[in-house]
Write an enzyme that holds these catalytic residues in place. Structure first.
Site, PDB file in Angstrom:
ATOM      1  N   ASP A 294      -4.387  -4.597   5.889  1.00 42.50           N
ATOM      2  CA  ASP A 294      -4.595  -5.553   4.795  1.00 42.50           C
ATOM      3  C   ASP A 294      -3.313  -6.361   4.579  1.00 42.50           C
ATOM      4  O   ASP A 294      -2.218  -5.825   4.677  1.00 42.50           O
ATOM      5  CB  ASP A 294      -4.944  -4.765   3.517  1.00 42.50           C
ATOM      6  CG  ASP A 294      -5.638  -5.625   2.468  1.00 42.50           C
ATOM      7  OD1 ASP A 294      -6.111  -6.733   2.808  1.00 42.50           O
ATOM      8  OD2 ASP A 294      -5.705  -5.185   1.310  1.00 42.50           O
TER       9      ASP A 294
ATOM     10  N   SER B  34       0.866  -1.169   0.000  1.00 48.27           N
ATOM     11  CA  SER B  34       0.000   0.000   0.000  1.00 48.27           C
ATOM     12  C   SER B  34       0.906   1.223   0.000  1.00 48.27           C
ATOM     13  O   SER B  34       1.921   1.229  -0.711  1.00 48.27           O
ATOM     14  CB  SER B  34      -0.936  -0.068   1.207  1.00 48.27           C
ATOM     15  OG  SER B  34      -1.892   0.956   1.151  1.00 48.27           O
TER      16      SER B  34
ATOM     17  N   HIS C  22      -2.712  -1.218  -3.356  1.00 49.10           N
ATOM     18  CA  HIS C  22      -3.853  -0.319  -3.129  1.00 49.10           C
ATOM     19  C   HIS C  22      -3.704   0.904  -4.021  1.00 49.10           C
ATOM     20  O   HIS C  22      -2.623   1.450  -4.160  1.00 49.10           O
ATOM     21  CB  HIS C  22      -3.901   0.141  -1.672  1.00 49.10           C
ATOM     22  CG  HIS C  22      -4.232  -0.948  -0.724  1.00 49.10           C
ATOM     23  ND1 HIS C  22      -4.064  -0.831   0.626  1.00 49.10           N
ATOM     24  CD2 HIS C  22      -4.734  -2.192  -0.923  1.00 49.10           C
ATOM     25  CE1 HIS C  22      -4.450  -1.936   1.227  1.00 49.10           C
ATOM     26  NE2 HIS C  22      -4.851  -2.795   0.303  1.00 49.10           N
TER      27      HIS C  22
END
Lengths: 269, 197
Positions: B138, B18, B45
């Site tokens: 995540d 991310s 992401h």
């Protein structure tokens, strides 16, 4: 995560008890969806879940609503709507009558987007929009044309990015956290249940939109559905799919010509 | 743990990241000229409105060919695949990739957990999962699934990550096989499936 054999048992039971065939759905996604509802509803043993599905038709309906994905938005992928607006509608506009099919329309956001495009192009009065889905619950929502107000800012941005020039608030009335879209947009819409897995062609269309539905089907079912669309499409009609979907694994691409970089194909023979 | 053991039999390396992971990726990817018969799948992401920028950037930086991801595209060795924006990326038993627009997981679509768990189901012990920099939790559950299925787990050393939260969260909740900085991750990827040390 539930086991493959458990998923197979569920698929077989649902087919045997309710006649609905999930056998050709993409397994990776279907398994995640079933696993999700199994845990959300607090089951710990798969046979309890199976027995509930078999004996409780209301629960079965709820389960189907939950495992079929109903995520949609207005003017999803604005560049796609820009091409519809600038390239496709002017061609369709030369026809006396425009027949459009939204296959797998979910809660209808894309059908209302299309109606807005047609209205702005001065074509809505001579168009008819068939909107179908396998799920009766989402069709009820679609018929109402009422969408959550919290989404409207994104939709207004999408509308503008798709080349829309009006104030987006002209198209709806906001009340109690919801936006109700103007009734004249829905006048030419016909909503009906249709199952792409088992039902056949029911009319001939100039434009078929089926966006982000085929991703839930395996290749064999994708072939069936693309051929169903082919049977339902007039010569020189258009087929529009989701941004990551393709017809190339399903049908001879010599019958179709792709429009620019978008997932829009024109039937040329 | 950190011994010089060569991983063999790998079919897929899946990399999740991310915030801050792009920095690591653009250091790693240009140095990978050739890999030993495995596919690289990248799940990062990104904004849902970013349709193509990440693909374009990573394609520019990569020596390996980046295959565009479409639904049911076959997953082939020696290519890079990038999860498209606004879809979850899943793995089918027929060794194809499939897509799903269901609700966001960990505020993200694509979600790293979703792709890691799905890849673990199909590839088991022939899977390596690498989690890079990020500021979201995540990836941790996904790494646990990869490990439980017999795959190998690599986490970026949080000290070398621009955003240490994501790798830290993984380390707090599981025991990775390797914790590596960016240069070591590159060397690790190049060593996979190689027979000589």
């Amino acid at each position: 995560m539930i086991e493959d054999i458990e998923l197979e048992t569920l698929i077989n039971d649902v087919y045997e008890y309710y006649g609905f065939d999930f056998g050709s759905y993409s397994k990776a996604s279907l398994k995640r969806r079933v696993n999700r509802i199994f845990h959300l509803d607090g089951f710990t043993h798969f046979h309890d879940f199976l027995s509930k599905v078999r004996t409780d038709p209301e629960y079965y309906k709820k389960m189907v609503d939950e495992i079929t994905v109903n995520v949609t938005e207005m003017f999803r992928d604005p560049s796609f709507y820009m091409v519809l607006r600038k390239e496709i509608l002017p061609l369709l506009g030369t026809k006396p009558f425009i027949r459009i099919w939204h296959a797998g329309c979910s809660t209808g956001e894309e059908v209302y987007s299309m109606a807005i495009l047609l209205k702005e192009a001065g074509l809505l009065h001579k168009s008819i929009l068939y909107a179908t889905d396998v799920n009766a619950t989402v069709l009820e929502t679609a018929k109402k044309g009422i969408f959550p107000l919290r989404m409207i800012k994104d939709y207004a941005d999408n509308y503008r990015d798709s080349g829309g020039q009006q104030d987006f608030s002209n198209f709806y009335i906001a009340n109690y956290g919801f936006a109700k879209f103007n009734e004249d947009l829905a006048e030419k819409m016909v909503f009906s249940q249709h199952n792409l897995v088992s039902d056949n062609s029911f009319n001939e269309f100039d434009l078929i939109l089926c966006r982000n539905v085929l991703i839930y089907f395996d290749n064999k079912l994708q072939q069936r559905v693309i051929n169903l669309f082919d049977d339902s499409l007039a010569i020189l009609g258009f087929l529009a799919l989701g941004t990551k979907e393709t017809i190339k694994y399903s049908i001879s691409t010599s019958k179709y010509k792709q429009i620019e970089k978008e997932k829009i194909w024109r039937k040329i023979k | 743990m950190e011994e010089n053991k060569i991983i063999t039999g790998c079919k897929v390396i899946i990399i999740g990241g991310s915030a801050g992971s792009l920095y690591a990726l653009i250091q790693i990817l240009p140095e990978i000229v050739k890999v030993n018969s495995f596919a690289i799948v990248i799940v990062v992401h990104r904004k849902s409105s970013d349709e193509q920028t990440l693909e374009d950037l990573l394609t520019l930086k990569s020596k390996l060919e980046v295959k565009p991801v479409e639904d049911k595209v076959p997953l082939l060795p020696n290519y890079i695949y990038i999860a498209p924006s606004n879809y979850h990326l899943l793995f089918e038993k027929e060794e194809t990739l499939s897509l799903d627009t269901s609700e966001k997981i960990n505020y993200s679509r694509p979600s790293i957990d979703v792709s890691f768990e799905s890849a673990a189901e199909v590839y088991g012990s022939s899977l390596i999962g690498i989690l890079l920099s990020g500021s979201n939790k995540d990836g941790t559950l996904g790494l646990q699934a990869i490990q439980a299925a017999g795959g190998t787990v690599v986490v970026q050393n949080p000290l070398s990550a621009e955003m240490p939260f994501m790798p830290n969260n993984a380390i707090l909740n599981m025991t990775p096989d390797f914790i590596l900085n960016v240069q070591e991750i590159l060397e690790f990827i190049l060593s996979v499936n190689s027979t000589e040390i």
